[in-house]
Motif scaffolding. Structure first.
Motif, PDB file in Angstrom:
ATOM      1  N   PRO A 206       8.606  -5.159   4.600  1.00 11.33           N
ATOM      2  CA  PRO A 206       7.436  -6.029   4.500  1.00 11.33           C
ATOM      3  C   PRO A 206       6.719  -6.133   5.845  1.00 11.33           C
ATOM      4  O   PRO A 206       7.358  -6.324   6.878  1.00 11.33           O
TER       5      PRO A 206
ATOM      6  N   THR B 256       3.599  -5.072   1.506  1.00  9.29           N
ATOM      7  CA  THR B 256       3.617  -6.538   1.458  1.00  9.29           C
ATOM      8  C   THR B 256       4.897  -7.118   0.872  1.00  9.29           C
ATOM      9  O   THR B 256       5.244  -8.251   1.195  1.00  9.29           O
ATOM     10  N   HIS B 257       5.569  -6.367   0.026  1.00 12.73           N
ATOM     11  CA  HIS B 257       6.818  -6.837  -0.593  1.00 12.73           C
ATOM     12  C   HIS B 257       7.782  -5.663  -0.710  1.00 12.73           C
ATOM     13  O   HIS B 257       7.361  -4.558  -1.046  1.00 12.73           O
TER      14      HIS B 257
ATOM     15  N   LYS C 214      11.885  -5.147  -2.286  1.00 14.21           N
ATOM     16  CA  LYS C 214      13.212  -5.555  -2.745  1.00 14.21           C
ATOM     17  C   LYS C 214      14.008  -4.261  -2.841  1.00 14.21           C
ATOM     18  O   LYS C 214      13.751  -3.427  -3.712  1.00 14.21           O
TER      19      LYS C 214
ATOM     20  N   PHE D 202       8.649  -1.916  -4.220  1.00 15.43           N
ATOM     21  CA  PHE D 202       7.847  -2.279  -3.060  1.00 15.43           C
ATOM     22  C   PHE D 202       6.388  -2.281  -3.490  1.00 15.43           C
ATOM     23  O   PHE D 202       6.021  -1.708  -4.513  1.00 15.43           O
TER      24      PHE D 202
ATOM     25  N   HIS E 197      -3.984  -2.433  -4.950  1.00 18.14           N
ATOM     26  CA  HIS E 197      -2.670  -3.070  -5.007  1.00 18.14           C
ATOM     27  C   HIS E 197      -1.794  -2.158  -5.857  1.00 18.14           C
ATOM     28  O   HIS E 197      -2.115  -1.891  -7.017  1.00 18.14           O
TER      29      HIS E 197
ATOM     30  N   GLN F 126       2.143  -1.405  -7.093  1.00 14.96           N
ATOM     31  CA  GLN F 126       3.558  -1.764  -7.224  1.00 14.96           C
ATOM     32  C   GLN F 126       4.347  -0.519  -7.613  1.00 14.96           C
ATOM     33  O   GLN F 126       3.976   0.173  -8.559  1.00 14.96           O
TER      34      GLN F 126
END
Length: 153
Positions: free
Chosen positions: A47, A70-71, A73, A78, A91, A93
């Motif tokens: 991140p 930004t994220h 796991k 991500f 954006h 994912q």
């Protein structure tokens, strides 16, 4: 846009590959002239990581693109978001999960083209199809790397 792909590889094998920015070039069509420009080495995504690229999405015009991770796991997903680049908003994912005989990879891309009304027309005529082509190329590139998934015994 949502794209899925099944791969005959473990979650950890797929994660090790997709979570390294240096591997992005391998899954991007050559004609796009994709190049990571901030020397990531073999560093794994985290991140706050900023990744800069040069890319030629249309007519060979070289553009700068900057995304931020930004994220994250580990071994699950991500998210990258555009900070500077060709879209008004981007954006993406990247999710992976174990399935029988391998890994299911799911990409969820939310984007808005630039230039308002004219961008909407460009999206219908060019951008949407170009993104489809990029994901088709990536499907083939990942099958070359990991093999083709088979539902059978």
């Amino acid at each position: 846009m949502i794209k899925t792909q099944k791969l005959p590889a473990s979650v950890s094998e797929v994660w090790d590959f997709i979570s390294s920015p240096v591997n992005l070039k391998e899954i991007t069509p050559v004609h796009m002239g994709f190049e990571v420009t901030n020397g990531m080495g073999s560093e794994k995504m985290y991140p706050g990581m900023i990744i800069t690229y040069k890319v030629s999405p249309l007519l060979g015009i070289r553009l700068n693109w900057m995304t931020e991770i930004t994220h994250v796991k580990d071994l699950e997903y991500f998210v990258d978001e555009q900070r500077i680049g060709p879209y008004a908003m981007w954006h993406h994912q990247h999710k992976i999960e174990p399935i029988a005989k391998g890994t299911l990879m799911t990409d969820i891309v939310t984007y808005q083209p630039p230039f308002g009304f004219f961008g909407a027309i460009a999206n219908t005529l060019i951008i949407k199809g170009q993104l489809q082509n990029i994901f088709e190329y990536r499907t083939i590139a990942l099958e070359k790397r990991f093999g083709r998934y088979s539902e059978g015994p």
